[in-house]
Motif scaffolding. Structure first.
Motif, mmCIF file in Angstrom:
data_model
loop_
_atom_site.group_PDB
_atom_site.id
_atom_site.type_symbol
_atom_site.label_atom_id
_atom_site.label_comp_id
_atom_site.label_asym_id
_atom_site.label_seq_id
_atom_site.Cartn_x
_atom_site.Cartn_y
_atom_site.Cartn_z
ATOM 1 N N GLU A 83 -16.662 99.031 58.377
ATOM 2 C CA GLU A 83 -16.201 97.659 58.589
ATOM 3 C C GLU A 83 -16.055 96.938 57.250
ATOM 4 N N GLU A 84 -16.991 97.176 56.346
ATOM 5 C CA GLU A 84 -16.894 96.565 55.020
ATOM 6 C C GLU A 84 -15.682 97.107 54.265
ATOM 7 N N ILE A 85 -15.399 98.393 54.415
ATOM 8 C CA ILE A 85 -14.226 98.993 53.773
ATOM 9 C C ILE A 85 -12.961 98.297 54.257
ATOM 10 N N THR A 86 -12.886 98.019 55.562
ATOM 11 C CA THR A 86 -11.715 97.353 56.131
ATOM 12 C C THR A 86 -11.523 95.973 55.510
ATOM 13 N N VAL A 87 -12.618 95.230 55.370
ATOM 14 C CA VAL A 87 -12.538 93.893 54.777
ATOM 15 C C VAL A 87 -12.082 93.993 53.322
ATOM 16 N N ILE A 88 -12.677 94.895 52.561
ATOM 17 C CA ILE A 88 -12.338 95.032 51.136
ATOM 18 C C ILE A 88 -10.880 95.458 50.968
ATOM 19 N N ASN A 89 -10.428 96.378 51.826
ATOM 20 C CA ASN A 89 -9.040 96.849 51.749
ATOM 21 C C ASN A 89 -8.048 95.714 51.927
ATOM 22 N N GLY A 90 -8.441 94.675 52.652
ATOM 23 C CA GLY A 90 -7.562 93.536 52.874
ATOM 24 C C GLY A 90 -7.184 92.811 51.592
ATOM 25 N N PHE A 91 -7.946 92.997 50.530
ATOM 26 C CA PHE A 91 -7.678 92.321 49.262
ATOM 27 C C PHE A 91 -6.926 93.207 48.274
ATOM 28 N N LEU A 92 -6.754 94.468 48.615
ATOM 29 C CA LEU A 92 -6.068 95.400 47.720
ATOM 30 C C LEU A 92 -4.611 95.568 48.141
ATOM 31 N N PRO A 93 -3.748 95.870 47.173
ATOM 32 C CA PRO A 93 -2.362 96.189 47.543
ATOM 33 C C PRO A 93 -2.344 97.498 48.333
ATOM 34 N N ALA A 94 -1.272 97.714 49.048
ATOM 35 C CA ALA A 94 -1.152 98.933 49.850
ATOM 36 C C ALA A 94 -1.282 100.160 48.955
ATOM 37 N N GLN A 95 -1.964 101.184 49.468
ATOM 38 C CA GLN A 95 -2.137 102.425 48.712
ATOM 39 C C GLN A 95 -0.823 103.201 48.713
ATOM 40 N N LEU A 96 -0.543 103.835 47.592
ATOM 41 C CA LEU A 96 0.674 104.622 47.450
ATOM 42 C C LEU A 96 0.545 105.930 48.214
ATOM 43 N N SER A 97 1.668 106.412 48.725
ATOM 44 C CA SER A 97 1.669 107.680 49.449
ATOM 45 C C SER A 97 1.391 108.833 48.491
ATOM 46 N N GLU A 98 1.024 109.978 49.066
ATOM 47 C CA GLU A 98 0.700 111.146 48.245
ATOM 48 C C GLU A 98 1.909 111.609 47.424
ATOM 49 N N ASP A 99 3.098 111.578 48.040
ATOM 50 C CA ASP A 99 4.311 111.974 47.327
ATOM 51 C C ASP A 99 4.609 111.027 46.170
ATOM 52 N N LYS A 100 4.402 109.731 46.406
ATOM 53 C CA LYS A 100 4.649 108.734 45.372
ATOM 54 C C LYS A 100 3.660 108.912 44.216
ATOM 55 N N VAL A 101 2.396 109.223 44.552
ATOM 56 C CA VAL A 101 1.386 109.462 43.522
ATOM 57 C C VAL A 101 1.797 110.647 42.661
ATOM 58 N N ARG A 102 2.263 111.727 43.296
ATOM 59 C CA ARG A 102 2.716 112.908 42.539
ATOM 60 C C ARG A 102 3.866 112.536 41.594
ATOM 61 N N VAL A 143 -3.902 115.926 40.477
ATOM 62 C CA VAL A 143 -2.451 116.109 40.341
ATOM 63 C C VAL A 143 -2.077 116.228 38.865
ATOM 64 N N VAL A 144 -2.626 115.336 38.042
ATOM 65 C CA VAL A 144 -2.334 115.366 36.599
ATOM 66 C C VAL A 144 -2.797 116.686 35.999
ATOM 67 N N LYS A 145 -3.980 117.133 36.400
ATOM 68 C CA LYS A 145 -4.528 118.398 35.887
ATOM 69 C C LYS A 145 -3.595 119.564 36.224
ATOM 70 N N ASP A 146 -3.083 119.586 37.459
ATOM 71 C CA ASP A 146 -2.159 120.646 37.860
ATOM 72 C C ASP A 146 -0.865 120.591 37.048
ATOM 73 N N LEU A 147 -0.386 119.374 36.775
ATOM 74 C CA LEU A 147 0.842 119.225 36.005
ATOM 75 C C LEU A 147 0.678 119.662 34.551
#
Length: 149
Positions: A83-102, A143-147
């Motif tokens: 529940e605390e994670i849900t509240v904290i996530n409300g203040f963060l920008p949306a997380q990037l997708s795995e493909d976008k991170v790569r 991901v960076v390590k693999d690259l």
């Protein structure tokens, strides 16, 4: 972000939402702790990017705690952490997708001119600077390590 947190605290107090109130107070305390540490080191107070990093760290801590509570048969405490994670996530920008991170990791490796694993720190610093709170840097590190291999 500080104003957003203050408004959220006022709102949660009015609505008597104890979970949200306590979580926002924890966030504000963590920010204040960092401000005090920065003042002692002669640095400026935490900016919005620093706040996002604090929030990301808080989420990681709670995920770990929830996992431990689950393993030890305490689902009610694990639910509290989530529940605390849900509240904290409300203040963060949306997380990037795995493909976008790569894709972003590949861009940073190219932009920094990294040649091998020893340049990994340079790449990770660039990612943290450009995308604070928007990705899981532990996964991005892999991901960076693999690259760079």
């Amino acid at each position: 972000m500080r104003e957003q947190l203050a408004e959220c605290l006022k709102d949660s107090l009015k609505k008597k939402d104890t979970r949200r109130t306590s979580t926002v107070r924890l966030i504000q305390a963590a920010i204040k702790d960092r401000d005090i540490a920065n003042r002692g080191a002669g640095k400026d107070p935490v900016d919005d990017d620093g706040i996002r990093q604090i929030l990301a760290k808080m989420i990681k801590q709670r995920e770990e705690s929830a996992r431990i509570y689950e393993e030890n048969g305490r689902p009610e405490l694990a639910a509290h952490e989530r529940e605390e994670i849900t509240v904290i996530n409300g203040f963060l920008p949306a997380q990037l997708s795995e493909d976008k991170v790569r894709s972003l990791c590949a861009d940073v490796v190219r932009d920094t001119g990294a040649q091998g694993v020893r340049d990994m720190g340079k790449c990770m610093n660039a990612l943290k600077e450009r995308y604070p709170g928007q990705m899981d840097f532990a996964k991005a590190s892999g991901v960076v390590k693999d690259l760079l291999k």
